[in-house]
Write a protein that holds these residues in place. Structure first.
Motif, PDB file in Angstrom:
ATOM      1  N   ILE A  86     -10.862   0.137   1.807  1.00 36.74           N
ATOM      2  CA  ILE A  86     -11.828  -0.600   0.132  1.00 36.74           C
ATOM      3  C   ILE A  86     -12.401  -1.615   1.078  1.00 36.74           C
ATOM      4  O   ILE A  86     -12.353  -1.950   2.111  1.00 36.74           O
ATOM      5  N   ASP A  95     -15.651  -7.643  -8.552  1.00 35.85           N
ATOM      6  CA  ASP A  95     -15.876  -7.769  -9.798  1.00 35.85           C
ATOM      7  C   ASP A  95     -17.455  -8.640 -10.408  1.00 35.85           C
ATOM      8  O   ASP A  95     -17.087  -8.557 -11.430  1.00 35.85           O
ATOM      9  N   LEU A 228     -10.632 -11.104  -2.530  1.00 39.10           N
ATOM     10  CA  LEU A 228      -9.997 -10.121  -3.413  1.00 39.10           C
ATOM     11  C   LEU A 228     -10.096  -8.691  -2.778  1.00 39.10           C
ATOM     12  O   LEU A 228      -9.618  -7.452  -2.972  1.00 39.10           O
ATOM     13  N   ARG A 231      -6.830  -8.003  -2.266  1.00 37.53           N
ATOM     14  CA  ARG A 231      -5.690  -7.708  -2.713  1.00 37.53           C
ATOM     15  C   ARG A 231      -5.877  -6.600  -3.387  1.00 37.53           C
ATOM     16  O   ARG A 231      -4.582  -6.143  -3.806  1.00 37.53           O
ATOM     17  N   ARG A 232      -6.849  -6.075  -3.210  1.00 38.32           N
ATOM     18  CA  ARG A 232      -7.913  -4.356  -3.773  1.00 38.32           C
ATOM     19  C   ARG A 232      -6.632  -4.025  -2.691  1.00 38.32           C
ATOM     20  O   ARG A 232      -6.368  -2.509  -3.363  1.00 38.32           O
ATOM     21  N   ASP A 235      -3.404  -3.626  -3.998  1.00 43.87           N
ATOM     22  CA  ASP A 235      -3.094  -2.466  -4.826  1.00 43.87           C
ATOM     23  C   ASP A 235      -3.064  -1.616  -4.657  1.00 43.87           C
ATOM     24  O   ASP A 235      -2.058  -0.508  -5.614  1.00 43.87           O
ATOM     25  N   ALA A 236      -4.404  -1.107  -3.943  1.00 43.27           N
ATOM     26  CA  ALA A 236      -3.897   0.838  -3.546  1.00 43.27           C
ATOM     27  C   ALA A 236      -2.780   1.120  -3.105  1.00 43.27           C
ATOM     28  O   ALA A 236      -2.339   2.460  -2.680  1.00 43.27           O
ATOM     29  N   GLU A 243      -9.930   4.648  -3.714  1.00 44.84           N
ATOM     30  CA  GLU A 243     -11.582   4.325  -4.278  1.00 44.84           C
ATOM     31  C   GLU A 243     -12.867   4.811  -3.447  1.00 44.84           C
ATOM     32  O   GLU A 243     -12.507   5.552  -2.200  1.00 44.84           O
ATOM     33  N   ASP A 245     -14.975   3.655  -2.599  1.00 46.59           N
ATOM     34  CA  ASP A 245     -15.636   2.307  -2.294  1.00 46.59           C
ATOM     35  C   ASP A 245     -16.416   3.560  -0.549  1.00 46.59           C
ATOM     36  O   ASP A 245     -17.815   2.860  -0.565  1.00 46.59           O
TER      37      ASP A 245
END
Length: 262
Positions: A86, A95, A228, A231-232, A235-236, A243, A245
């Motif tokens: 990330i 976002d 953020l 948190r991502r 989640d991953a 992702e 990214d």
């Protein structure tokens, strides 16, 4: 994952220590990389930092505010892809980018322009994120068609890498000051006009859309960029989703280096 169900987080950055404190159910500071989310600072050769985290058994990597890598490294770097990465880009939050795309209501952009201004030390980073904003609102990878780089500024003309055409310009201007923060102003034209302003010194991020029905401003995002990103990453880890990214960052970096030598 720790015994209480929270993922361990390895970080020396205060912003991420604060983010861990704000996510007490899902994250906890740790010292062992195995199974943890490892935050790699974006200064210096951050690629080696990511590889070290992977070799140490990390479940995921967060790359915090990455600087430009050495130019000759781009062709040789390839991420194994077995753990998610990330990327935190404070001037290009996912976002906020999603807010800008959603505000277009499905209307494609016909023309995109991005203006970047930053002190000399931070201009490369601002232009890097300018390319990211251009790609996000054009909705497609971009290719550099022409460019000019002088001590007074840089200018890039791009369009879609594949089929179709979304004419895009990215302008970079050095300004006075010593801090790395910068100003980005993004404009996407079409049936919907989208304006994005990211003013780091002022702490301002604003997304506005203009249609025949009037103007709409997206709600302000109060979550910190570090929280953020963390948190991502959590989640991953849970979903196993890879992702885009890192691939997107390297695409934007290749354009930034190409412009620098135009």
């Amino acid at each position: 994952m720790s015994r209480d169900g929270a993922f361990g987080v390895i970080t020396a950055l205060p912003a991420y220590a604060a983010a861990v404190a704000e996510l007490p159910v899902s994250a906890a500071l740790a010292e062992d990389m195995r199974g943890a989310v490892v935050v790699v600072p974006g200064a210096g050769d951050w690629w080696q930092g990511m590889l070290a985290a992977r070799a140490g058994g990390a479940s995921a990597v967060v790359l915090a505010d990455p600087a430009m890598l050495q130019e000759d490294a781009l062709a040789s770097y390839a991420w194994p892809g077995d753990i998610p990465v990330i990327v935190e880009r404070p001037r290009l939050r996912p976002d906020v980018a999603a807010d800008a795309v959603r505000a277009r209501r499905g209307s494609p952009a016909r023309l995109v322009t991005v203006e970047c201004a930053a002190p000399v030390a931070g201009l490369d980073g601002a232009i890097l994120d300018g390319f990211g904003w251009a790609r996000s609102l054009a909705g497609t990878p971009l290719a550099l068609r022409a460019g000019m780089s002088t001590p007074q500024g840089r200018m890039a003309l791009l369009d879609s890498e594949g089929g179709g055409s979304v004419p895009t310009t990215v302008l970079g201007t050095p300004v006075g000051g010593h801090h790395g923060g910068g100003l980005l102003h993004v404009l996407a034209l079409g049936e919907v006009r989208t304006e994005v302003t990211v003013d780091q010194p002022a702490g301002l991020t604003r997304v506005e859309a203009f249609t025949g029905e009037g103007a709409l401003r997206a709600p302000e995002r109060y979550e910190s960029s570090a929280r953020l990103a963390l948190r991502r990453a959590l989640d991953a880890c849970l979903s196993g989703k890879q992702e885009a990214d890192l691939d997107e960052l390297l695409q934007d970096m290749a354009l930034a280096w190409a412009l620098r030598h135009a």
